[in-house]
Motif scaffolding. Structure first.
Motif, mmCIF file in Angstrom:
data_model
loop_
_atom_site.group_PDB
_atom_site.id
_atom_site.type_symbol
_atom_site.label_atom_id
_atom_site.label_comp_id
_atom_site.label_asym_id
_atom_site.label_seq_id
_atom_site.Cartn_x
_atom_site.Cartn_y
_atom_site.Cartn_z
ATOM 1 N N PHE A 50 0.808 -1.218 0.000
ATOM 2 C CA PHE A 50 0.000 0.000 0.000
ATOM 3 C C PHE A 50 0.843 1.271 0.000
ATOM 4 O O PHE A 50 0.369 2.324 -0.420
ATOM 5 N N ALA A 59 -3.572 -6.407 5.380
ATOM 6 C CA ALA A 59 -4.834 -5.782 5.790
ATOM 7 C C ALA A 59 -5.806 -6.901 6.152
ATOM 8 O O ALA A 59 -6.069 -7.778 5.327
ATOM 9 N N VAL A 74 -4.264 -2.812 9.596
ATOM 10 C CA VAL A 74 -3.230 -2.797 8.557
ATOM 11 C C VAL A 74 -1.873 -2.872 9.244
ATOM 12 O O VAL A 74 -1.566 -2.068 10.127
ATOM 13 N N VAL A 109 -12.319 -7.845 2.122
ATOM 14 C CA VAL A 109 -11.330 -6.856 1.704
ATOM 15 C C VAL A 109 -10.646 -7.352 0.435
ATOM 16 O O VAL A 109 -10.577 -8.561 0.184
ATOM 17 N N SER A 110 -10.168 -6.420 -0.365
ATOM 18 C CA SER A 110 -9.429 -6.784 -1.573
ATOM 19 C C SER A 110 -8.505 -5.646 -1.946
ATOM 20 O O SER A 110 -8.821 -4.474 -1.686
ATOM 21 N N ALA A 111 -7.363 -5.963 -2.552
ATOM 22 C CA ALA A 111 -6.370 -4.956 -2.920
ATOM 23 C C ALA A 111 -6.145 -4.940 -4.423
ATOM 24 O O ALA A 111 -6.206 -5.968 -5.096
ATOM 25 N N ASP A 121 -4.384 -0.168 -3.652
ATOM 26 C CA ASP A 121 -5.498 0.431 -2.935
ATOM 27 C C ASP A 121 -6.311 -0.684 -2.273
ATOM 28 O O ASP A 121 -6.150 -1.858 -2.607
ATOM 29 N N LEU A 122 -7.176 -0.329 -1.335
ATOM 30 C CA LEU A 122 -7.899 -1.331 -0.555
ATOM 31 C C LEU A 122 -9.396 -1.086 -0.604
ATOM 32 O O LEU A 122 -9.871 0.008 -0.261
ATOM 33 N N LEU A 150 -2.199 3.767 4.109
ATOM 34 C CA LEU A 150 -3.643 3.948 3.953
ATOM 35 C C LEU A 150 -4.202 4.906 4.999
ATOM 36 O O LEU A 150 -3.792 4.876 6.162
#
Length: 227
Positions: A50, A59, A74, A109-111, A121-122, A150
């Motif tokens: 990130f 995360a 995080v 959650v996904s990046a 980005d998250l 973040l």
């Protein structure tokens, strides 16, 4: 072992090596006193860079935190392994909305790089969000990566009542029950795929996720997308 009066969940860093794995640091994700806890307290998690320093950051969502308001922890990587950490919630400065019981912030959650700037980005799902009196209508936050990591600055919020998002706002839609950031059109920016009653795709762009060209689809359920 944790006593029945104190229930908690931790993230563990285990260092790889040429011949063996080495136990490392741990991070407390959440804890609860009393007898109302669950034996399944983990959450969805992802590793991505990130802050673009060359080290993976973790995360991890714990949607049951604080009466299921939820939060995401995080844990930033460094040359010596995980170092500093931060917590993201709907009370984080710059984040839309406010934390409420059973919002389930962090259920998924996904990046991915939604704007092509090289920072991961998250996306964070909030499937329990009540909107305009509709219980479990749900929504999704997108947090932007930057050199400082973040934060809520510049974060985006999407729900069925966001202009340009297809479909009606309704109770029990659970928009954001599963989120995935994937560049499915090959333009160099990750698109936001969201589960609800059906699946939606919101394209990435130089300005971040956009509702321009947002579509609903059923042919490829995003549950088949690997994290």
């Amino acid at each position: 072992m944790v006593s029945p009066e104190y229930i908690a969940s931790d993230a563990w860093f285990i260092k790889g090596g040429a011949s063996s794995l080495t136990p490392g640091k741990s991070l407390r994700l959440e804890s609860q006193s009393g007898n109302g806890g669950s034996s399944e307290r983990g959450g969805d998690g992802v590793i991505a860079d990130f802050d673009k320093d060359g080290y993976g950051d973790m995360a991890i969502g714990t949607s049951l935190y604080s009466k299921h308001k939820g939060r995401v922890s995080v844990w930033y990587g460094s040359s010596g392994g995980p170092s500093g950490s931060t917590r993201l919630t709907q009370s984080t400065s710059g984040v839309a909305g406010s934390p409420e019981s059973y919002d389930e912030f962090g259920s998924s959650v996904s990046a991915g790089d939604v704007n092509g700037d090289g920072y991961a980005d998250l996306a964070i799902g909030v499937p329990g969000e009540e909107i305009d009196g509709k219980d479990y209508a749900g929504g999704v936050h997108v947090f932007k990566g930057r050199s400082s990591g973040l934060s809520g600055a510049g974060s985006q919020w999407f729900a069925r009542n966001t202009p340009g998002v297809p479909g009606p706002l309704s109770a029990d839609d659970q928009f954001g029950g599963l989120v995935r950031l994937r560049d499915t059109d090959g333009d160099g920016t990750a698109d936001l795929h969201v589960s609800a009653v059906g699946s939606l795709r919101l394209p990435g762009s130089a300005g971040g996720i956009t509702t321009a060209g947002a579509t609903e689809y059923d042919a490829v359920p995003i549950g088949s997308f690997l994290q």
